[in-house]
Design a protein around this motif. Structure first.
Motif, short mmCIF file in Angstrom:
data_model
loop_
_atom_site.label_atom_id
_atom_site.label_comp_id
_atom_site.label_asym_id
_atom_site.label_seq_id
_atom_site.Cartn_x
_atom_site.Cartn_y
_atom_site.Cartn_z
N GLY A 1 11.28 21.47 -7.99
CA GLY A 1 10.37 22.23 -7.15
C GLY A 1 10.17 21.58 -5.81
O GLY A 1 11.03 20.85 -5.32
N ILE A 2 9.02 21.86 -5.20
CA ILE A 2 8.67 21.32 -3.89
C ILE A 2 7.56 20.29 -4.07
O ILE A 2 6.57 20.53 -4.76
N PHE A 3 7.75 19.13 -3.43
CA PHE A 3 6.73 18.09 -3.43
C PHE A 3 5.65 18.53 -2.44
O PHE A 3 5.80 18.37 -1.23
N VAL A 4 4.58 19.12 -2.95
CA VAL A 4 3.55 19.71 -2.09
C VAL A 4 2.71 18.64 -1.41
O VAL A 4 2.49 18.67 -0.20
N ASP A 5 2.23 17.68 -2.19
CA ASP A 5 1.32 16.68 -1.63
C ASP A 5 1.04 15.61 -2.67
O ASP A 5 1.41 15.74 -3.84
N LEU A 6 0.37 14.58 -2.22
CA LEU A 6 -0.14 13.54 -3.11
C LEU A 6 -1.58 13.87 -3.42
O LEU A 6 -2.41 14.04 -2.50
N ALA A 7 -1.90 13.98 -4.70
CA ALA A 7 -3.28 14.28 -5.09
C ALA A 7 -4.18 13.08 -4.79
O ALA A 7 -3.70 11.95 -4.67
N PRO A 8 -5.48 13.30 -4.68
CA PRO A 8 -6.39 12.19 -4.38
C PRO A 8 -6.31 11.04 -5.38
O PRO A 8 -6.61 9.90 -5.02
N ASP A 9 -5.90 11.32 -6.61
CA ASP A 9 -5.81 10.25 -7.60
C ASP A 9 -4.40 9.65 -7.68
O ASP A 9 -4.14 8.78 -8.52
N GLY A 10 -3.46 10.11 -6.83
CA GLY A 10 -2.12 9.56 -6.82
C GLY A 10 -1.08 10.39 -7.53
O GLY A 10 0.12 10.08 -7.45
N ALA A 11 -1.48 11.45 -8.23
CA ALA A 11 -0.50 12.32 -8.89
C ALA A 11 0.31 13.08 -7.84
O ALA A 11 -0.17 13.36 -6.74
N MET A 12 1.56 13.38 -8.19
CA MET A 12 2.38 14.22 -7.32
C MET A 12 2.11 15.67 -7.65
O MET A 12 2.18 16.08 -8.80
N ALA B 1 -8.60 7.29 0.34
CA ALA B 1 -8.37 6.51 1.56
C ALA B 1 -6.99 5.87 1.55
O ALA B 1 -6.32 5.76 2.58
N ILE B 2 -6.55 5.43 0.37
CA ILE B 2 -5.20 4.88 0.25
C ILE B 2 -4.17 6.00 0.37
O ILE B 2 -3.13 5.84 1.01
N ALA B 3 -4.46 7.15 -0.25
CA ALA B 3 -3.53 8.28 -0.19
C ALA B 3 -3.29 8.73 1.25
O ALA B 3 -2.17 9.09 1.62
N GLN B 4 -4.33 8.70 2.07
CA GLN B 4 -4.17 9.08 3.47
C GLN B 4 -3.17 8.16 4.16
O GLN B 4 -2.31 8.62 4.92
N ARG B 5 -3.26 6.89 3.90
CA ARG B 5 -2.34 5.93 4.50
C ARG B 5 -0.94 6.08 3.91
O ARG B 5 0.07 5.93 4.62
N GLU C 1 -13.78 0.03 -1.78
CA GLU C 1 -14.94 0.56 -1.07
C GLU C 1 -14.88 2.08 -0.86
O GLU C 1 -15.90 2.75 -0.86
N MET C 2 -13.65 2.61 -0.68
CA MET C 2 -13.52 4.02 -0.29
C MET C 2 -12.75 4.86 -1.29
O MET C 2 -12.71 6.09 -1.17
N GLY C 3 -12.08 4.24 -2.26
CA GLY C 3 -11.40 4.99 -3.30
C GLY C 3 -9.96 5.32 -2.96
O GLY C 3 -9.44 5.02 -1.88
N LEU D 1 -2.48 -6.88 1.83
CA LEU D 1 -2.90 -6.57 0.46
C LEU D 1 -4.41 -6.73 0.32
O LEU D 1 -5.08 -5.87 -0.28
N ALA D 2 -4.96 -7.80 0.86
CA ALA D 2 -6.41 -8.00 0.79
C ALA D 2 -7.14 -6.86 1.49
O ALA D 2 -8.16 -6.35 1.00
N ASP D 3 -6.62 -6.44 2.65
CA ASP D 3 -7.26 -5.34 3.39
C ASP D 3 -7.22 -4.04 2.58
O ASP D 3 -8.23 -3.32 2.51
N MET D 4 -6.07 -3.72 1.99
CA MET D 4 -5.94 -2.46 1.26
C MET D 4 -6.70 -2.47 -0.06
O MET D 4 -7.22 -1.43 -0.48
N VAL D 5 -6.77 -3.61 -0.73
CA VAL D 5 -7.59 -3.69 -1.94
C VAL D 5 -9.06 -3.44 -1.59
O VAL D 5 -9.77 -2.71 -2.30
N ALA D 6 -9.51 -4.00 -0.46
CA ALA D 6 -10.89 -3.77 -0.03
C ALA D 6 -11.13 -2.30 0.30
O ALA D 6 -12.17 -1.74 -0.07
N VAL D 7 -10.18 -1.65 0.95
CA VAL D 7 -10.31 -0.22 1.25
C VAL D 7 -10.39 0.58 -0.04
O VAL D 7 -11.24 1.48 -0.19
N TRP D 8 -9.54 0.26 -1.00
CA TRP D 8 -9.52 0.96 -2.29
C TRP D 8 -10.83 0.78 -3.03
O TRP D 8 -11.39 1.74 -3.59
#
Length: 234
Positions: free
Chosen positions: A200-211, A172-176, A167-169, A158-165
């Protein structure tokens, strides 16, 4: 702690004296645990319940991204302590193991901070016979993990991922998140908070987390909140 009414509430009380982000409370039992929308959360002894007080994002939308941060961190922690579990992530923040829901994540604001609550079914899971993704436990999935070991792994990830979020937005979390996601590219039903459904079809996760959902009419829309349903083996 052995027992508390709610780890979120305990963090809120302790923050009166220690308001700095980073406060963590963990317990073996909750007597008044709760989930999203005030639903009761079964919290018997033998499972792990924890809450962390974190700094909010710049906007309410950014703060909501912490639920993805928590889901990714929990999946990473489970993969560390029990690699055979192969946890999957179901939009927006459910962590599934062997097709069953293993945890719950709750965000609540507290002044200029946010309290992140997590409940992990370690030895037992509540009964939900009619649920499409019925709760399960780590023990039922063949993982006998000591609670202190699990807690350390979760807090480290959790500490690692909060730091990634921070620092990188969110991207970076969406990629993981995508690396362990289920259902991308598959048919999905999205049940919105007002009761309406989108198919419908789940196309992707948007950069802000929206489906990103491509409807049956070919139109693409963003789904910001709701529940999604598709085959667990997707």
């Amino acid at each position: 702690m052995s027992e508390v009414d709610s780890t979120n509430d305990e963090v809120r009380r302790r923050a009166v004296q220690d308001p700095a982000p980073g406060l963590v409370v963990a317990a073996l039992k909750q007597t008044a645990g709760r989930g999203r929308r005030g639903r009761p959360w079964s919290s018997p002894t033998g499972n792990l319940y924890l809450s962390a007080r974190l700094a909010q994002g710049k906007t309410l939308g950014e703060t909501a991204q912490l639920s993805y941060v928590a889901a990714v961190a929990l999946a990473q922690a489970l993969a560390l302590v029990a690699p055979h579990l192969q946890p999957r992530l179901k939009w927006p923040n459910d962590v599934l193991v062997q097709g069953g829901k293993i945890s719950g994540i709750l965000l609540e604001t507290d002044g200029d901070a946010v309290i992140l609550g997590m409940g992990i079914n370690v030895s037992t899971a509540p009964e939900a016979a009619e649920a499409l993704y019925p709760p399960t436990s780590l023990k039922a999935c063949g993982a006998d993990i000591p609670l202190p070991e699990l807690l350390r792994a979760i807090l480290r990830c959790l500490a690692d991922m909060v730091a990634v979020w921070q620092e990188m937005g969110m991207e970076a979390i969406a990629q993981r998140w995508r690396q362990q996601a289920m259902g991308i590219g598959k048919p999905v039903v999205a049940r919105l908070q007002d009761g309406q459904e989108r198919h419908g079809i789940f196309v992707d996760l948007a950069p802000d987390g929206a489906m990103i959902l491509r409807g049956e009419d070919g139109q693409v829309e963003r789904v910001l909140a709701g529940d999604v349903f598709f085959k667990p083996q997707a």
